[in-house]
Every structure is written in structure tokens, then in C-alpha cells.
Design a protein around this motif. Structure first.
Motif, PDB file in Angstrom:
ATOM      1  N   TYR A  10     -38.655  -4.338  54.785  1.00  0.00           N
ATOM      2  CA  TYR A  10     -39.286  -3.457  55.803  1.00  0.00           C
ATOM      3  C   TYR A  10     -39.516  -4.055  57.211  1.00  0.00           C
ATOM      4  O   TYR A  10     -39.327  -3.284  58.153  1.00  0.00           O
ATOM      5  CB  TYR A  10     -40.783  -3.321  55.298  1.00  0.00           C
ATOM      6  N   ASP A  44     -37.806  -1.500  60.038  1.00  0.00           N
ATOM      7  CA  ASP A  44     -38.836  -0.938  61.083  1.00  0.00           C
ATOM      8  C   ASP A  44     -38.365  -1.514  62.636  1.00  0.00           C
ATOM      9  O   ASP A  44     -38.360  -0.673  63.340  1.00  0.00           O
ATOM     10  CB  ASP A  44     -40.156  -1.630  60.855  1.00  0.00           C
ATOM     11  N   ASP A  76     -46.439   3.292  50.685  1.00  0.00           N
ATOM     12  CA  ASP A  76     -47.488   2.296  51.230  1.00  0.00           C
ATOM     13  C   ASP A  76     -47.096   1.377  52.086  1.00  0.00           C
ATOM     14  O   ASP A  76     -47.670   0.907  53.095  1.00  0.00           O
ATOM     15  CB  ASP A  76     -48.107   1.769  50.027  1.00  0.00           C
ATOM     16  N   THR A  77     -45.846   0.668  51.976  1.00  0.00           N
ATOM     17  CA  THR A  77     -45.546  -0.121  52.721  1.00  0.00           C
ATOM     18  C   THR A  77     -44.961   0.536  54.404  1.00  0.00           C
ATOM     19  O   THR A  77     -45.491  -0.107  55.333  1.00  0.00           O
ATOM     20  CB  THR A  77     -44.128  -0.770  52.394  1.00  0.00           C
ATOM     21  N   TYR A  78     -44.228   1.656  54.342  1.00  0.00           N
ATOM     22  CA  TYR A  78     -43.623   2.146  55.368  1.00  0.00           C
ATOM     23  C   TYR A  78     -44.810   3.094  56.146  1.00  0.00           C
ATOM     24  O   TYR A  78     -44.509   3.291  57.155  1.00  0.00           O
ATOM     25  CB  TYR A  78     -42.508   3.042  55.036  1.00  0.00           C
ATOM     26  N   SER A  79     -45.887   3.432  55.577  1.00  0.00           N
ATOM     27  CA  SER A  79     -46.882   4.197  56.028  1.00  0.00           C
ATOM     28  C   SER A  79     -47.671   3.214  57.148  1.00  0.00           C
ATOM     29  O   SER A  79     -48.537   4.214  58.160  1.00  0.00           O
ATOM     30  CB  SER A  79     -47.989   4.905  54.968  1.00  0.00           C
ATOM     31  N   GLN A  80     -47.253   2.455  57.140  1.00  0.00           N
ATOM     32  CA  GLN A  80     -47.994   1.464  58.202  1.00  0.00           C
ATOM     33  C   GLN A  80     -47.710   1.571  59.556  1.00  0.00           C
ATOM     34  O   GLN A  80     -48.211   1.418  60.597  1.00  0.00           O
ATOM     35  CB  GLN A  80     -47.869   0.029  57.905  1.00  0.00           C
ATOM     36  N   THR A  81     -46.392   1.896  59.779  1.00  0.00           N
ATOM     37  CA  THR A  81     -45.892   2.206  60.999  1.00  0.00           C
ATOM     38  C   THR A  81     -45.333   3.611  61.274  1.00  0.00           C
ATOM     39  O   THR A  81     -44.653   3.999  62.239  1.00  0.00           O
ATOM     40  CB  THR A  81     -44.735   1.187  61.552  1.00  0.00           C
TER      41      THR A  81
END
Length: 294
Positions: free
Chosen positions: A240, A244, A268-273
Motif C-alpha cells: 500500500y 499510494d 480498509d487499507t486504501y480508504s486511508q488516502t
């Protein structure tokens, strides 16, 4: 030439040792198959990952005495009297011709076709990518590749830069270029993928707009308007930070190689950014797309 094969049920701890012994006693090839159809993560460079319950398929010349092979395996303690195995005669046929006959042009989205070089192009006015199966993964036949190709077909790629992360055959980068992208970059850990991508780009007349890098040699400043990665859920989460960092501000991201059951953890991992779109599903596989928040 005719062949005969034996299929043995084993475990991940025993499989490699049995494989080595089968080759010692005359097997011309040995293949590991997950007997439980359990998805696995993509192995790291130089690593061989086996499944918890593994079938071993060994191919021998058809004249081989398979009773002797079974006795040798038992005498070496590789399986017991009760162990499951199956011996099958493999029909002698022109495998290359059969393979070619079963590979047809395929349409993805409204504009894009993937066509093998030995078939007539169905629509000469469409966007046609010539691609023959070869050393690296990616011909459009797998649902994950199809999902990625359809997403690219839906985008306005004019003037855009695209990164194909885990490029395999180069199919996604080449399709993006033929759909109007200004330039593309293919990145992979496998030198064979770089070779296959370069050859396929030359066949499609887009090699001058495609740069290719082994992952260890990727320029640190590299970024693109659109990044697409069709690998597997495990590596997508592990990588990620790398993926990213490749996306330009307000850039787009497309991820695939993900089972439906794995989609939530990847989201869940990629929704951070990223602002993520609804997940697209097909045949137990899915595609996740989104836009960088920054």
C-alpha cells in the motif's frame, strides 16, 4: 508423444521432497496443485509457497511401469498403503493447435478488443490489442484482467500517464496506450514480465511510449495520473505505501486480483488516502477503484 501421470495427495511440508524424488526416478515434470482450492498470496521473489493440502502431479513417459513408481514411492516412505493417488493416461494430441483453437478475440467495454495474432480482427475500427499468451500472466481471459480492461475502457485517457504495477504481459499498459494514454510505465518483480511486456508493446506499435522497470529499479520520483495493479490481496495490502506513492494528486487507482471475501480488508487499507467507488464483482473476484483524496 504419449504420457502418463500420477496424482498424489500430500501436504506442504512433504511436497517438495516428494517432487525431488519423482524427478530422480524419471518424472519429466512435477506440478503442485491446491487440493482444496484455497487462495494463496503471491510468493515473494525466490520463494515457493505451497498449500496446506497439496496434490502433486507428476508426468512420465507412457511406457513407464507405474506400479514400479508407486512401489518406489512407498518404499521411500513418501506415502503409505492408504495414501490417495490416481494414475491417468494423457491423450496424445497437438496441444499447441488445440490451445490456439480455443483462444479467441475478446471484447472489453465498448471500444477495446484483445486479439491473438493468428485470428482475424473482428472490428478493425475498434481499439485492438494484439496479444498472444506467453511467458507472463495476462491475456484477458481471467476475470481480474477483464475487470481492469473494462475500467480502462471506461476512462478518458487522453493526455494521461498510466502505471501498470505488476505488469505481467503488459496487457493493461498497452491497452491504456492504445485507448489514448500519453505514456505508460510497467513495473514487475519478474524479468520475464519485462521481456514479455516489451515484446508485446513492439507488436502493438506503442513501445516508444512505454517504459519498463523491475520493481527494485523504479525511479523514486515516479508518479502517474492513473495507477492500476492487478496482483493479489496480500501484496496489495503489503505494498500500500508503495502504490499510494505512485498516484499523482487527484489521481485514479484501480486494484484487482482480489477475492470477494478479501475486498473489505483491501478497502480498509486504501480508504486511508482514497475516496473509493462501490466494489465491482465478477465470478468471486472483484475490482476496487478510487481517487486520491489529496
Amino acid at each position: 508423444m504419449a504420457w502418463i501421470q500420477i496424482r498424489l495427495n500430500s501436504t506442504d511440508k512433504k511436497a517438495e521432497k516428494i517432487s525431488d524424488y519423482l524427478q530422480e526416478i524419471g518424472a519429466v515434470s512435477v506440478t503442485f496443485v491446491d487440493s482444496q482450492d484455497t487462495p494463496i498470496f503471491e510468493p515473494l521473489p525466490g520463494e515457493t509457497r505451497l498449500w496446506g493440502n497439496t496434490d502433486i502431479i507428476a508426468l512420465f513417459d507412457a511406457k513407464t511401469d507405474m506400479k514400479q513408481i508407486v512401489n518406489l514411492l512407498k518404499n521411500e516412505g513418501h506415502f503409505s498403503v492408504d495414501s490417495a493417488y490416481k494414475i491417468e493416461q494423457i491423450e496424445d494430441k497437438d496441444w499447441e493447435r488445440e490451445w490456439m483453437d480455443n483462444f479467441h478475440p475478446m471484447q472489453f467495454g465498448k471500444r477495446l478488443w484483445i486479439c491473438p495474432s493468428w485470428r482475424e480482427i473482428p472490428d478493425k475500427n475498434a481499439v485492438n490489442v494484439l496479444l498472444d499468451p506467453g511467458l507472463a500472466f495476462g491475456t484477458g481471459t481471467h476475470p481480474t484482467t477483464a475487470l481492469c480492461l473494462e475500467w480502462l475502457d471506461s476512462l478518458d485517457l487522453a493526455g494521461k500517464t498510466v502505471i501498470d504495477f505488476g505488469c505481467g504481459s503488459g496487457i493493461l499498459a498497452i491497452a491504456a496506450l492504445k485507448l489514448g494514454a500519453k505514456s505508460a510505465v510497467g513495473i514487475d518483480i519478474d524479468p520475464q514480465a519485462i521481456t514479455a511486456s516489451r515484446n508485446n508493446a513492439e507488436q502493438n506499435g506503442v513501445s516508444e511510449r512505454l517504459r519498463l522497470f523491475l520493481s527494485a529499479d523504479t525511479p523514486p520520483e515516479l508518479k502517474a495520473d492513473i495507477v492500476i495493479a492487478n496482483i493479489l490481496a496480500g501484496p496489495l495490502k503489503e505494498l500500500y505505501p508503495v502504490i499510494d506513492s505512485l498516484v499523482k494528486p487527484q489521481g485514479l487507482l484501480g486494484l484487482s486480483g482480489i477475492l470477494e471475501s478479501q475486498a473489505l480488508s483491501v478497502c480498509d487499507t486504501y480508504s486511508q488516502t482514497f475516496f473509493l467507488d462501490p466494489v465491482t464483482e465478477r465470478e468471486e473476484w472483484c475490482r476496487i477503484t478510487g481517487k486520491l483524496k489529496l
